[in-house]
Design an enzyme around this catalytic site. Structure first.
Site, PDB file in Angstrom:
ATOM      1  N   GLY A 134       0.962  -1.216   0.025  1.00  0.00           N
ATOM      2  CA  GLY A 134      -0.007   0.264  -0.037  1.00  0.00           C
ATOM      3  C   GLY A 134       0.940   1.151  -0.053  1.00  0.00           C
ATOM      4  N   THR A 207      -2.434   3.924   2.973  1.00  0.00           N
ATOM      5  CA  THR A 207      -3.544   3.800   1.814  1.00  0.00           C
ATOM      6  C   THR A 207      -4.649   3.032   2.324  1.00  0.00           C
ATOM      7  OG1 THR A 207      -2.931   1.538   1.420  1.00  0.00           O
ATOM      8  CG2 THR A 207      -2.228   3.316  -0.001  1.00  0.00           C
ATOM      9  N   SER A 216      -6.515  -0.763  11.088  1.00  0.00           N
ATOM     10  CA  SER A 216      -5.876   0.746  11.348  1.00  0.00           C
ATOM     11  C   SER A 216      -6.996   1.471  12.332  1.00  0.00           C
ATOM     12  CB  SER A 216      -5.561   1.507  10.413  1.00  0.00           C
ATOM     13  OG  SER A 216      -5.553   2.840  10.452  1.00  0.00           O
ATOM     14  N   SER A 217      -6.497   2.585  13.099  1.00  0.00           N
ATOM     15  CA  SER A 217      -7.243   3.489  13.775  1.00  0.00           C
ATOM     16  C   SER A 217      -6.895   4.892  13.582  1.00  0.00           C
ATOM     17  CB  SER A 217      -7.171   3.120  15.506  1.00  0.00           C
ATOM     18  OG  SER A 217      -7.554   1.929  15.538  1.00  0.00           O
ATOM     19  N   GLY A 218      -7.719   5.687  13.396  1.00  0.00           N
ATOM     20  CA  GLY A 218      -7.308   7.015  13.130  1.00  0.00           C
ATOM     21  C   GLY A 218      -7.724   8.010  14.289  1.00  0.00           C
ATOM     22  N   GLY A 266      -2.292  -9.384   3.948  1.00  0.00           N
ATOM     23  CA  GLY A 266      -2.158  -9.838   2.543  1.00  0.00           C
ATOM     24  C   GLY A 266      -2.089 -11.316   2.459  1.00  0.00           C
ATOM     25  N   ILE A 271      -6.901  -6.951  -1.717  1.00  0.00           N
ATOM     26  CA  ILE A 271      -8.011  -6.395  -1.397  1.00  0.00           C
ATOM     27  C   ILE A 271      -8.152  -5.320  -2.536  1.00  0.00           C
ATOM     28  CG2 ILE A 271      -9.129  -4.517  -0.181  1.00  0.00           C
ATOM     29  CD1 ILE A 271      -7.590  -5.600   2.414  1.00  0.00           C
ATOM     30  N   TYR A 472      -0.747   4.575  24.343  1.00  0.00           N
ATOM     31  CA  TYR A 472      -0.014   4.374  23.497  1.00  0.00           C
ATOM     32  C   TYR A 472       1.530   4.954  24.089  1.00  0.00           C
ATOM     33  CZ  TYR A 472       1.676   5.956  18.615  1.00  0.00           C
ATOM     34  OH  TYR A 472       2.422   5.811  17.652  1.00  0.00           O
TER      35      TYR A 472
HETATM   36  C1  LIG Z   1       4.998   7.423  11.875  1.00  0.00           C
HETATM   37  C2  LIG Z   1       3.872   6.544  11.573  1.00  0.00           C
HETATM   38  C3  LIG Z   1       2.542   6.879  12.414  1.00  0.00           C
HETATM   39  C4  LIG Z   1       1.702   5.894  12.182  1.00  0.00           C
HETATM   40  N1  LIG Z   1       0.343   6.272  12.661  1.00  0.00           N
HETATM   41  C5  LIG Z   1      -0.713   5.281  12.940  1.00  0.00           C
HETATM   42  C6  LIG Z   1      -1.885   5.545  13.256  1.00  0.00           C
HETATM   43  O1  LIG Z   1      -2.130   6.687  13.656  1.00  0.00           O
HETATM   44  N2  LIG Z   1      -2.672   4.655  13.189  1.00  0.00           N
HETATM   45  C7  LIG Z   1      -2.539   3.450  12.603  1.00  0.00           C
HETATM   46  O2  LIG Z   1      -3.655   2.474  12.551  1.00  0.00           O
HETATM   47  N3  LIG Z   1      -1.396   3.076  11.898  1.00  0.00           N
HETATM   48  C8  LIG Z   1      -0.421   3.929  12.111  1.00  0.00           C
HETATM   49  N4  LIG Z   1       0.755   3.703  11.621  1.00  0.00           N
HETATM   50  C9  LIG Z   1       1.133   2.397  11.083  1.00  0.00           C
HETATM   51  C10 LIG Z   1       0.660   2.270   9.446  1.00  0.00           C
HETATM   52  O3  LIG Z   1       0.587   3.557   8.821  1.00  0.00           O
HETATM   53  C11 LIG Z   1      -0.539   1.392   9.422  1.00  0.00           C
HETATM   54  O4  LIG Z   1      -0.354   0.118   9.604  1.00  0.00           O
HETATM   55  C12 LIG Z   1      -1.256   1.682   8.035  1.00  0.00           C
HETATM   56  O5  LIG Z   1      -2.646   1.102   7.973  1.00  0.00           O
HETATM   57  C13 LIG Z   1      -0.269   0.787   6.841  1.00  0.00           C
HETATM   58  O6  LIG Z   1      -0.986   1.253   5.636  1.00  0.00           O
HETATM   59  P1  LIG Z   1      -0.032   1.195   4.093  1.00  0.00           P
HETATM   60  O7  LIG Z   1      -0.818   1.499   3.272  1.00  0.00           O
HETATM   61  O8  LIG Z   1       1.163   1.848   4.498  1.00  0.00           O
HETATM   62  O9  LIG Z   1       0.315  -0.263   4.103  1.00  0.00           O
HETATM   63  P2  LIG Z   1       1.601  -1.095   3.854  1.00  0.00           P
HETATM   64  O10 LIG Z   1       2.745  -0.923   4.901  1.00  0.00           O
HETATM   65  O11 LIG Z   1       2.072  -1.014   2.670  1.00  0.00           O
HETATM   66  O12 LIG Z   1       1.185  -2.793   4.154  1.00  0.00           O
HETATM   67  C14 LIG Z   1       0.838  -3.111   5.533  1.00  0.00           C
HETATM   68  C15 LIG Z   1       0.208  -4.677   5.469  1.00  0.00           C
HETATM   69  O13 LIG Z   1      -1.108  -4.535   4.548  1.00  0.00           O
HETATM   70  C16 LIG Z   1      -0.972  -5.228   3.454  1.00  0.00           C
HETATM   71  N5  LIG Z   1      -1.583  -4.692   2.399  1.00  0.00           N
HETATM   72  C17 LIG Z   1      -1.506  -3.510   1.762  1.00  0.00           C
HETATM   73  N6  LIG Z   1      -2.085  -3.101   0.839  1.00  0.00           N
HETATM   74  C18 LIG Z   1      -3.030  -4.217   0.706  1.00  0.00           C
HETATM   75  C19 LIG Z   1      -3.792  -4.495  -0.126  1.00  0.00           C
HETATM   76  N7  LIG Z   1      -4.822  -3.757  -1.109  1.00  0.00           N
HETATM   77  N8  LIG Z   1      -4.476  -5.987   0.053  1.00  0.00           N
HETATM   78  C20 LIG Z   1      -4.226  -6.590   0.867  1.00  0.00           C
HETATM   79  N9  LIG Z   1      -3.143  -6.498   1.720  1.00  0.00           N
HETATM   80  C21 LIG Z   1      -2.611  -5.322   1.540  1.00  0.00           C
HETATM   81  C22 LIG Z   1       0.622  -5.666   3.187  1.00  0.00           C
HETATM   82  O14 LIG Z   1       1.015  -6.656   2.486  1.00  0.00           O
HETATM   83  C23 LIG Z   1       1.205  -5.402   4.665  1.00  0.00           C
HETATM   84  O15 LIG Z   1       1.050  -6.656   5.024  1.00  0.00           O
HETATM   85  C24 LIG Z   1       1.790   4.456  11.617  1.00  0.00           C
HETATM   86  C25 LIG Z   1       3.024   4.254  10.921  1.00  0.00           C
HETATM   87  C26 LIG Z   1       4.277   5.330  11.097  1.00  0.00           C
HETATM   88  C27 LIG Z   1       5.466   4.989  10.560  1.00  0.00           C
END
Ligand SMILES: Cc1cc2nc3c(=O)[nH]c(=O)nc-3n(C[C@H](O)[C@H](O)[C@H](O)COP(=O)(O)OP(=O)(O)OC[C@H]3O[C@@H](n4cnc5c(N)ncnc54)[C@H](O)[C@@H]3O)c2cc1C
Length: 559
Positions: A134, A207, A216-218, A266, A271, A472
């Site tokens: 993502g 994404t 995830s949580s916002g 994944g 998805i 947290y």
């Molecule tokens: C600085 C920082 C702040 C953050 N704050 C938060 C926060 O406030 N709240 C929170 O919930 N998280 C937070 N996170 C964690 C992160 O952003 C979340 O886990 C986010 O949901 C990951 O989304 P991504 O699109 O980057 O997914 P990726 O990192 O690209 O993928 C995450 C996982 O999802 C899978 N995946 C991605 N897209 C798909 C798809 N289309 N179909 C199937 N599987 C898929 C991937 O294979 C992987 O296993 C934070 C991270 C950082 C570094």
């Protein structure tokens, strides 16, 4: 779109600085003995990296090109490197040191669900590993291919699938493609007067598909719900066909298949679309600052707010350690600010009996019509006063709201200066929260002492529910220099995580399992729970081609 930094957070050219925050350098020096005015270590240059040649069988490459078009199949070294890992501390430390692990052999960029089906078919025929990508922001080790994986590794970057396909205005739901980044999703929805209401701190670079796949949580989850509540239906391209669930408000169709996809990282497929709740953009949105005399009373206030008729969008309160850190990150105050601040501290100490060392800063957000916001403010304000709290107006909340997407850059800034910083988060019932808090902070401080390092640990409560809330924790320390820094990091992180499960809390409230938290899964959900998940993954993916080793079936990879 520009690639995310391969060695750190966010966009090239954007960085955190202490220079406009006069209290920060002395604060850090006082607490962990780090002089931040000199930057000592930096990352290996891209040119110096030893990037392996991709091992991609020609037939697989041809099939992938036939699936999406030649221009969307890339073996470019930077493309592969950026998608090799996420952004957990271990990922950053190893990447910075030039230890790049098992990077993907190819990056494929589908434009549609049909493309995804063709990619998966080709990959399974070639017995390749498929890792959906993502935004690459996960912090649980959810992306990295297992060390020593001998099969070709295909990273499927869904960034081209970034559109809101349809808004059902009558039902308040929207069909959305998985690769849309937070800002683009909001822009597309806002253009028609809607919002998803999901704003994780990683919003700018994560994404919809990633949010769903990690549960995830916002920040505004108190009002809008977590992504698990917002996601009404999913379409997932799996080895046995496209899984489709219906966007109904509730259903009684046995164990929830939609829930199985939530948090699946994944492992069940890719998805390809989700139907999510959307809400009208609120007429008014405000985040107000409050102070509490201590953590105990602040927690009690948050609990009472959750149990009351008040329905704020954000409830967040920092312990005294995080409060002091927040004050230390304030930008250079004007003389008027200083005078106001002096007047406030005098009032708090003399009239309210506050001990400033124990004081806790809170933010409570309100959204809706002007009347709704006014009523909510009144309800929450009364509860705050009952617990000795005090409203301090909108400016601290506005400041917090503005800088929250900049704070992720702090970790790189500390790494550049030789310090390690990371987070651990959990959730627990209200009655357990004080114990979880005490045990986690004690565990962290004991770990610092055992290592002989000076460390700092701080915490906030956020995401309140009927039955409990999320805690947290953020910690930072300067490694001793006697062992590998990441080994010392493991000691601290493990101590905190273990204290969570030992205290009856969960291994993660919203950062997923990945490989980083997998070792605590059985203690969290019991052995039959793990067996159920294993059976699910084995049943859907008997060849272990889909993002193998995440959630169950692997130990965390170590340096
Ligand atoms: C600085 C920082 C702040 C953050 N704050 C938060 C926060 O406030 N709240 C929170 O919930 N998280 C937070 N996170 C964690 C992160 O952003 C979340 O886990 C986010 O949901 C990951 O989304 P991504 O699109 O980057 O997914 P990726 O990192 O690209 O993928 C995450 C996982 O999802 C899978 N995946 C991605 N897209 C798909 C798809 N289309 N179909 C199937 N599987 C898929 C991937 O294979 C992987 O296993 C934070 C991270 C950082 C570094």
């Amino acid at each position: 779109m520009a690639q995310m930094k391969w060695w750190g957070w966010g966009d090239e050219g954007v960085a955190f600085t202490h220079e406009d925050k006069p209290a920060l350098a002395p604060f850090i020096h006082r607490h962990i003995g780090l002089d931040v005015t000199t930057s000592s270590s930096t990352h290996t240059g891209f040119e110096a990296l030893d990037l392996p040649e991709p091992t991609l069988p020609p037939a697989l490459r041809a099939d992938l090109e036939a699936a999406v078009g030649e221009q969307y199949v890339s073996a470019d070294p930077l493309d592969r490197l950026v998608r090799a890992r996420g952004k957990c501390l271990r990922d950053l430390v190893r990447h910075r040191a030039g230890d790049i692990g098992r990077i993907p052999d190819v990056v494929v960029r589908p434009g549609s669900e049909d493309d995804l089906t063709a990619i998966l078919r080709a990959a399974l025929e070639a017995d390749a590993v498929v890792i959906p990508f993502g935004g690459g922001t996960n912090i649980s080790g959810s992306l990295e291919a297992p060390d020593g994986e001998t099969r070709p590794v295909v990273s499927v970057d869904v960034a081209r699938m970034d559109r809101v396909l349809e808004i059902d205005e009558g039902s308040g739901i929207a069909r959305v493609q998985p690769g849309v980044l937070g800002p683009s999703l909001e822009a597309q929805l806002n253009a028609r007067g809607w919002t998803i209401g999901h704003f994780p701190d990683s919003f700018t670079h994560s994404t919809l598909g990633g949010w769903i796949a990690t549960r995830s949580s916002g920040m505004q989850s108190d009002k809008y719900g977590d992504i698990a509540d917002l996601t009404r239906a999913v379409r997932v391209v799996t080895p046995t066909g496209t899984l489709v669930t219906r966007p109904v408000p509730h259903t009684s169709t046995g164990p929830s298949v939609r829930e199985m996809v939530l948090g699946s990282e994944g492992r069940l497929g890719i998805i390809s679309e989700a139907t999510v709740h959307v809400h009208r953009v609120p007429e008014k949105r405000v985040i107000l600052g409050y102070l509490f005399p201590d953590w105990e009373r602040a927690l009690a206030a948050m609990h009472d707010i959750a149990a009351s008729d008040a329905a704020p969008s954000v409830t967040r309160v920092s312990d005294s350690w995080e409060t002091q850190f927040s004050f230390a990150t304030r930008k250079d105050p004007t003389p008027i600010d200083r005078a106001k601040s002096k007047a406030l501290t005098t009032y708090l100490e003399r009239r309210r009996g506050y001990d400033l060392e124990r004081m806790c800063l809170a933010f409570i957000g309100y959204e809706g019509t002007k009347d709704h916001v006014a009523r909510q403010r009144k309800l929450a304000g009364k509860i705050v006063s009952t617990h000795g709290g005090l409203g301090i107006g909108a400016s601290p909340g506005e400041l917090y709201d503005q800088k929250k997407f900049d704070t992720p850059y702090i970790r790189d800034w500390l790494l550049d200066r030789g310090a390690l910083a990371d987070v651990s988060e959990t959730s627990a019932p209200w009655t357990l929260l004080p114990v979880v808090y005490a045990n986690a902070t004690t565990a962290a401080r004991q770990a610092f002492a055992d290592l002989g390092v000076r460390g700092y640990v701080m915490c906030h409560l956020s995401h309140s529910y009927h039955a409990g809330a999320c805690l947290y924790f953020t910690f930072a320390f300067v490694p001793s220099g006697t062992r590998e820094p990441i080994e010392e990091y493991d000691v601290v992180k493990t101590a905190i995580q273990q204290s969570f499960v030992d205290s009856g809390a969960t291994l993660s409230h919203h950062h997923a399992v990945g490989t980083e938290h997998a070792q605590w899964l059985e203690q969290d959900i019991s052995a039959p729970g793990v067996a159920m998940l294993q059976a699910l993954f084995d049943g859907i993916d008997p060849g272990a081609n889909l993002n193998p080793g995440k959630i169950v079936g692997s130990h965390r990879s170590r340096v």
